[in-house]
Design an enzyme around this catalytic site. Sequence first.
Site, PDB file in Angstrom:
ATOM      1  N   GLY A  10       0.768  -1.110   0.075  1.00  0.00           N
ATOM      2  CA  GLY A  10      -0.135  -0.180   0.110  1.00  0.00           C
ATOM      3  C   GLY A  10       0.916   1.167  -0.045  1.00  0.00           C
ATOM      4  N   ASP A  15      -1.411   6.644   3.313  1.00  0.00           N
ATOM      5  CA  ASP A  15      -0.396   6.363   4.751  1.00  0.00           C
ATOM      6  C   ASP A  15       1.014   5.927   4.027  1.00  0.00           C
ATOM      7  OD1 ASP A  15      -2.727   6.871   6.088  1.00  0.00           O
ATOM      8  OD2 ASP A  15      -2.809   4.869   6.945  1.00  0.00           O
ATOM      9  N   ASP A  65       0.717  -7.797  -5.969  1.00  0.00           N
ATOM     10  CA  ASP A  65      -0.786  -7.831  -5.685  1.00  0.00           C
ATOM     11  C   ASP A  65      -1.109  -8.605  -4.579  1.00  0.00           C
ATOM     12  OD1 ASP A  65      -3.452  -6.660  -7.552  1.00  0.00           O
ATOM     13  OD2 ASP A  65      -3.851  -7.823  -5.838  1.00  0.00           O
ATOM     14  N   THR A 134      -8.320  -1.114  11.980  1.00  0.00           N
ATOM     15  CA  THR A 134      -9.392  -0.100  11.806  1.00  0.00           C
ATOM     16  C   THR A 134     -10.441   0.409  12.673  1.00  0.00           C
ATOM     17  OG1 THR A 134     -11.145   1.061  10.643  1.00  0.00           O
ATOM     18  CG2 THR A 134     -10.680  -1.328  10.295  1.00  0.00           C
ATOM     19  N   GLU A 136     -13.220   1.170  12.334  1.00  0.00           N
ATOM     20  CA  GLU A 136     -14.460   0.598  11.569  1.00  0.00           C
ATOM     21  C   GLU A 136     -14.965  -0.852  12.367  1.00  0.00           C
ATOM     22  OE1 GLU A 136     -16.854   1.238   8.782  1.00  0.00           O
ATOM     23  OE2 GLU A 136     -16.262   3.157   9.498  1.00  0.00           O
ATOM     24  N   TYR A 158     -16.148  -4.240   4.320  1.00  0.00           N
ATOM     25  CA  TYR A 158     -14.835  -3.796   4.442  1.00  0.00           C
ATOM     26  C   TYR A 158     -14.315  -4.022   5.988  1.00  0.00           C
ATOM     27  CZ  TYR A 158     -11.088  -0.474   6.003  1.00  0.00           C
ATOM     28  OH  TYR A 158     -10.124   0.111   6.594  1.00  0.00           O
ATOM     29  N   LYS A 162     -11.597  -6.614   7.517  1.00  0.00           N
ATOM     30  CA  LYS A 162     -10.680  -6.151   8.500  1.00  0.00           C
ATOM     31  C   LYS A 162     -10.826  -7.038   9.865  1.00  0.00           C
ATOM     32  CE  LYS A 162      -8.175  -2.686   6.696  1.00  0.00           C
ATOM     33  NZ  LYS A 162      -6.717  -2.649   6.645  1.00  0.00           N
TER      34      LYS A 162
HETATM   35  P1  NAP Z   1      -5.517   4.289   0.521  1.00  0.00           P
HETATM   36  O1  NAP Z   1      -4.941   5.633   0.375  1.00  0.00           O
HETATM   37  O2  NAP Z   1      -6.754   3.942  -0.034  1.00  0.00           O
HETATM   38  O3  NAP Z   1      -4.294   3.447   0.012  1.00  0.00           O
HETATM   39  C1  NAP Z   1      -4.538   1.835  -0.188  1.00  0.00           C
HETATM   40  C2  NAP Z   1      -3.237   1.337  -0.650  1.00  0.00           C
HETATM   41  O4  NAP Z   1      -3.747  -0.258  -0.942  1.00  0.00           O
HETATM   42  C3  NAP Z   1      -2.805   1.897  -2.266  1.00  0.00           C
HETATM   43  O5  NAP Z   1      -1.374   1.701  -2.254  1.00  0.00           O
HETATM   44  C4  NAP Z   1      -3.483   0.925  -3.121  1.00  0.00           C
HETATM   45  O6  NAP Z   1      -2.902   0.755  -4.265  1.00  0.00           O
HETATM   46  C5  NAP Z   1      -3.169  -0.418  -2.356  1.00  0.00           C
HETATM   47  N1  NAP Z   1      -3.924  -1.577  -2.686  1.00  0.00           N
HETATM   48  C6  NAP Z   1      -5.378  -1.609  -3.059  1.00  0.00           C
HETATM   49  N2  NAP Z   1      -5.862  -2.977  -3.338  1.00  0.00           N
HETATM   50  C7  NAP Z   1      -4.639  -3.666  -3.682  1.00  0.00           C
HETATM   51  C8  NAP Z   1      -4.217  -5.139  -4.035  1.00  0.00           C
HETATM   52  N3  NAP Z   1      -4.985  -5.730  -4.329  1.00  0.00           N
HETATM   53  N4  NAP Z   1      -2.895  -5.243  -4.084  1.00  0.00           N
HETATM   54  C9  NAP Z   1      -1.781  -4.320  -3.415  1.00  0.00           C
HETATM   55  N5  NAP Z   1      -2.200  -3.179  -3.227  1.00  0.00           N
HETATM   56  C10 NAP Z   1      -3.627  -2.701  -3.179  1.00  0.00           C
HETATM   57  O7  NAP Z   1      -5.510   3.735   2.161  1.00  0.00           O
HETATM   58  P2  NAP Z   1      -4.884   4.699   3.347  1.00  0.00           P
HETATM   59  O8  NAP Z   1      -5.653   5.793   3.725  1.00  0.00           O
HETATM   60  O9  NAP Z   1      -3.570   4.927   2.908  1.00  0.00           O
HETATM   61  O10 NAP Z   1      -5.167   3.411   4.590  1.00  0.00           O
HETATM   62  C11 NAP Z   1      -3.966   2.389   4.679  1.00  0.00           C
HETATM   63  C12 NAP Z   1      -4.581   1.252   5.461  1.00  0.00           C
HETATM   64  O11 NAP Z   1      -4.844   1.675   6.554  1.00  0.00           O
HETATM   65  C13 NAP Z   1      -5.666   0.474   4.653  1.00  0.00           C
HETATM   66  O12 NAP Z   1      -5.367  -0.764   5.029  1.00  0.00           O
HETATM   67  C14 NAP Z   1      -6.774   0.965   5.435  1.00  0.00           C
HETATM   68  O13 NAP Z   1      -7.842  -0.030   5.439  1.00  0.00           O
HETATM   69  C15 NAP Z   1      -6.340   1.357   6.858  1.00  0.00           C
HETATM   70  N6  NAP Z   1      -6.715   2.178   7.845  1.00  0.00           N
HETATM   71  C16 NAP Z   1      -6.938   3.689   7.078  1.00  0.00           C
HETATM   72  C17 NAP Z   1      -7.510   4.398   7.956  1.00  0.00           C
HETATM   73  C18 NAP Z   1      -7.616   5.932   7.343  1.00  0.00           C
HETATM   74  O14 NAP Z   1      -8.586   6.811   8.105  1.00  0.00           O
HETATM   75  N7  NAP Z   1      -6.917   6.322   6.396  1.00  0.00           N
HETATM   76  C19 NAP Z   1      -7.903   4.064   9.120  1.00  0.00           C
HETATM   77  C20 NAP Z   1      -8.018   2.848   9.806  1.00  0.00           C
HETATM   78  C21 NAP Z   1      -7.224   2.002   8.726  1.00  0.00           C
HETATM   79  P3  NAP Z   1      -3.337   1.717  -5.590  1.00  0.00           P
HETATM   80  O15 NAP Z   1      -2.666   3.020  -5.010  1.00  0.00           O
HETATM   81  O16 NAP Z   1      -2.742   1.086  -6.692  1.00  0.00           O
HETATM   82  O17 NAP Z   1      -4.920   1.749  -5.669  1.00  0.00           O
HETATM   83  N1  GDD Z   2     -16.854   9.064   1.589  1.00  0.00           N
HETATM   84  C1  GDD Z   2     -18.026   9.996   1.869  1.00  0.00           C
HETATM   85  N2  GDD Z   2     -18.514  10.632   0.842  1.00  0.00           N
HETATM   86  N3  GDD Z   2     -18.498   9.874   3.040  1.00  0.00           N
HETATM   87  C2  GDD Z   2     -19.489  10.524   3.418  1.00  0.00           C
HETATM   88  C3  GDD Z   2     -20.343  11.369   2.422  1.00  0.00           C
HETATM   89  C4  GDD Z   2     -19.741  11.430   1.262  1.00  0.00           C
HETATM   90  O1  GDD Z   2     -20.394  12.164   0.224  1.00  0.00           O
HETATM   91  N4  GDD Z   2     -20.920  12.200   3.057  1.00  0.00           N
HETATM   92  C5  GDD Z   2     -21.075  11.675   4.415  1.00  0.00           C
HETATM   93  N5  GDD Z   2     -20.173  10.705   4.600  1.00  0.00           N
HETATM   94  C6  GDD Z   2     -19.902  10.112   5.890  1.00  0.00           C
HETATM   95  C7  GDD Z   2     -20.098   8.685   5.642  1.00  0.00           C
HETATM   96  O2  GDD Z   2     -21.127   8.256   5.627  1.00  0.00           O
HETATM   97  C8  GDD Z   2     -19.332   8.347   6.723  1.00  0.00           C
HETATM   98  O3  GDD Z   2     -20.165   8.092   8.063  1.00  0.00           O
HETATM   99  C9  GDD Z   2     -18.236   9.575   7.299  1.00  0.00           C
HETATM  100  O4  GDD Z   2     -18.848  10.671   6.478  1.00  0.00           O
HETATM  101  C10 GDD Z   2     -16.798   9.203   6.783  1.00  0.00           C
HETATM  102  O5  GDD Z   2     -16.696   8.579   5.483  1.00  0.00           O
HETATM  103  P1  GDD Z   2     -15.326   8.304   4.846  1.00  0.00           P
HETATM  104  O6  GDD Z   2     -14.475   9.656   4.862  1.00  0.00           O
HETATM  105  O7  GDD Z   2     -15.628   7.720   3.573  1.00  0.00           O
HETATM  106  O8  GDD Z   2     -14.573   7.383   5.634  1.00  0.00           O
HETATM  107  P2  GDD Z   2     -14.941   5.924   6.785  1.00  0.00           P
HETATM  108  O9  GDD Z   2     -14.924   6.604   8.124  1.00  0.00           O
HETATM  109  O10 GDD Z   2     -16.226   5.499   6.127  1.00  0.00           O
HETATM  110  O11 GDD Z   2     -13.874   5.010   6.511  1.00  0.00           O
HETATM  111  C11 GDD Z   2     -12.188   5.645   6.540  1.00  0.00           C
HETATM  112  O12 GDD Z   2     -12.026   5.437   8.070  1.00  0.00           O
HETATM  113  C12 GDD Z   2     -11.942   4.253   8.468  1.00  0.00           C
HETATM  114  C13 GDD Z   2     -11.437   4.390   9.861  1.00  0.00           C
HETATM  115  O13 GDD Z   2     -12.501   4.602  10.870  1.00  0.00           O
HETATM  116  C14 GDD Z   2     -11.539   4.799   5.799  1.00  0.00           C
HETATM  117  O14 GDD Z   2     -10.331   5.470   5.805  1.00  0.00           O
HETATM  118  C15 GDD Z   2     -11.474   3.239   6.068  1.00  0.00           C
HETATM  119  O15 GDD Z   2     -10.408   2.688   5.280  1.00  0.00           O
HETATM  120  C16 GDD Z   2     -11.062   3.502   7.695  1.00  0.00           C
HETATM  121  O16 GDD Z   2     -11.001   2.037   8.168  1.00  0.00           O
END
Ligand code: NAP
Ligand code: GDD
Length: 418
Positions: A10, A15, A65, A134, A136, A158, A162
């Site tokens: 990733g 991240d 992948d 996460t 989530e 999702y 996880k």
């Molecule tokens: P992101 O921006 O969506 O990045 C996801 C990464 O995974 C990208 O590099 C993507 O590649 C790669 N990927 C997706 N499918 C793949 C596959 N089949 N094989 C290899 N690589 C693949 O997510 P992020 O926000 O950086 O989050 C990083 C991790 O933390 C994720 O596991 C997410 O679920 C977890 N997480 C995120 C948050 C948050 O708030 N950001 C919170 C809790 C947990 P491409 O660039 O090619 O799409």
């Molecule tokens: N994406 C999105 N788009 N979310 C919306 C919108 C919209 O137009 N309007 C309201 N929301 C609300 C969603 O319903 C959700 O309750 C909240 O905004 C946050 O949505 P996202 O930003 O898509 O993030 P997430 O909380 O569902 O998931 C992210 O955080 C998780 C950790 O708690 C992702 O990064 C996950 O990968 C990660 O695990």
Amino acid sequence: MPQKVAFITGITGQDGSYLAELLLSKGYQVHGLKRRSSSLNTQRIDHLYQDPHTPNQQFFLHYGDMADSSNLTHLLLKIQPDEVYHLAAQSHVAVSFETPEHTADVVAVGTLRLLEAIRHAGLASKTRFFHAATSELYGLVQSVPQRENTPFYPRSPYAAAKLYAYWITVNYREAQGMFCCNGIMFNHESPRRGETFVTRKISRGLASIALGQQPCLYLGNLDAKRDWGHAKDYMQAAWLMLQQPHAQDLVIATGKQYSVRDFIQSCAQTIGLELSFQGQGLAEVAIITGFNPRFDSNRTPNFSRGQIIVRVDPRYFRPAEVDTLLGDAAQAKQQLGWQPTTDFAQLCQEMMLADLTLAHQERVIKNATLHLAGLCSEPVMQQALGRDAAIDRNAAQEPNNVSAALPQHHNPTGHHHD
Ligand code: NAP
Ligand code: GDD
């Protein structure tokens, strides 16, 4: 001390890019997994790229992948990492309802594949493993705030995937004796956040509106509450978790909670906008009630009092919602000495200013493109743009359609965002 070697899945994501920067700054040799893609997917790490002919190269990308176990085993054998940071995922909750099987394969089984690859490469006692778990997992929250011992209640494909990834990480620690950790990370954002997550959709949307590129932003559930931190801080925590004497699972969170509406208000304040939310449910809108310009005249905004700039569109509602998340990171603070360094207002400001700059750059490109289109014959214009004339023929003939000249990820309407 010998140089440490890290492998990041990733790495092209939000991240992954911050983590790669952090590890390189600490003197690591960094290897990243990238997917083959028909369009560029390395924008977030292009500044780190090192030509293979660079002497003493420290940054390497490998095709692969999470669906391909032989590829993962081959890479682990070749790289022999001291630390593996597993960040790869189909990470969009709403998209996981549309692609549940793919999400399970990549997120759940993908994590198992990677753990098995470490084992099959004979690295079980050497390699330390971090899994990006996460908040989530808490889904329909069973208590407030959420801690390491709060029961899980996943609400999406999702989160269910996880959940498996979380427990298989625990299992490889307990059954195989591997150093495996789950960072139970609450939402973390940045200017590098994917554009279909709500925070970036808001900062991107308000910036486009400010520059007159888009009239209104359409969102889903404005009541949702999240514990939002900065991605950089969360990658610091991930690194710290792998430097401890023992592997453990820790909550990473700020301990503060805001609604989607609060995020809009805070971003609006950054650009001097006063907003009032009026109406309820699907009829709720955000209306401009005042404006106090706070940024330079080059970026003169296109606002008028009474203008509606946010509306609710039910297409962005989820089949099952996570209404509220709030973490307690006391354990991480105590055991890692970790603290978040960016607060909510700073996060909104950083994202808003970065997206204003981006929107401004796009406007310059758009204007230059229109100017060229007016001045030049089509082939000359295509040459000037360095593009394949055949691909962009339609865009060149239609003066209002400049999207082909803009960066590939740009979506000025906001309509197609999740
Ligand atoms: P992101 O921006 O969506 O990045 C996801 C990464 O995974 C990208 O590099 C993507 O590649 C790669 N990927 C997706 N499918 C793949 C596959 N089949 N094989 C290899 N690589 C693949 O997510 P992020 O926000 O950086 O989050 C990083 C991790 O933390 C994720 O596991 C997410 O679920 C977890 N997480 C995120 C948050 C948050 O708030 N950001 C919170 C809790 C947990 P491409 O660039 O090619 O799409
Ligand atoms: N994406 C999105 N788009 N979310 C919306 C919108 C919209 O137009 N309007 C309201 N929301 C609300 C969603 O319903 C959700 O309750 C909240 O905004 C946050 O949505 P996202 O930003 O898509 O993030 P997430 O909380 O569902 O998931 C992210 O955080 C998780 C950790 O708690 C992702 O990064 C996950 O990968 C990660 O695990």
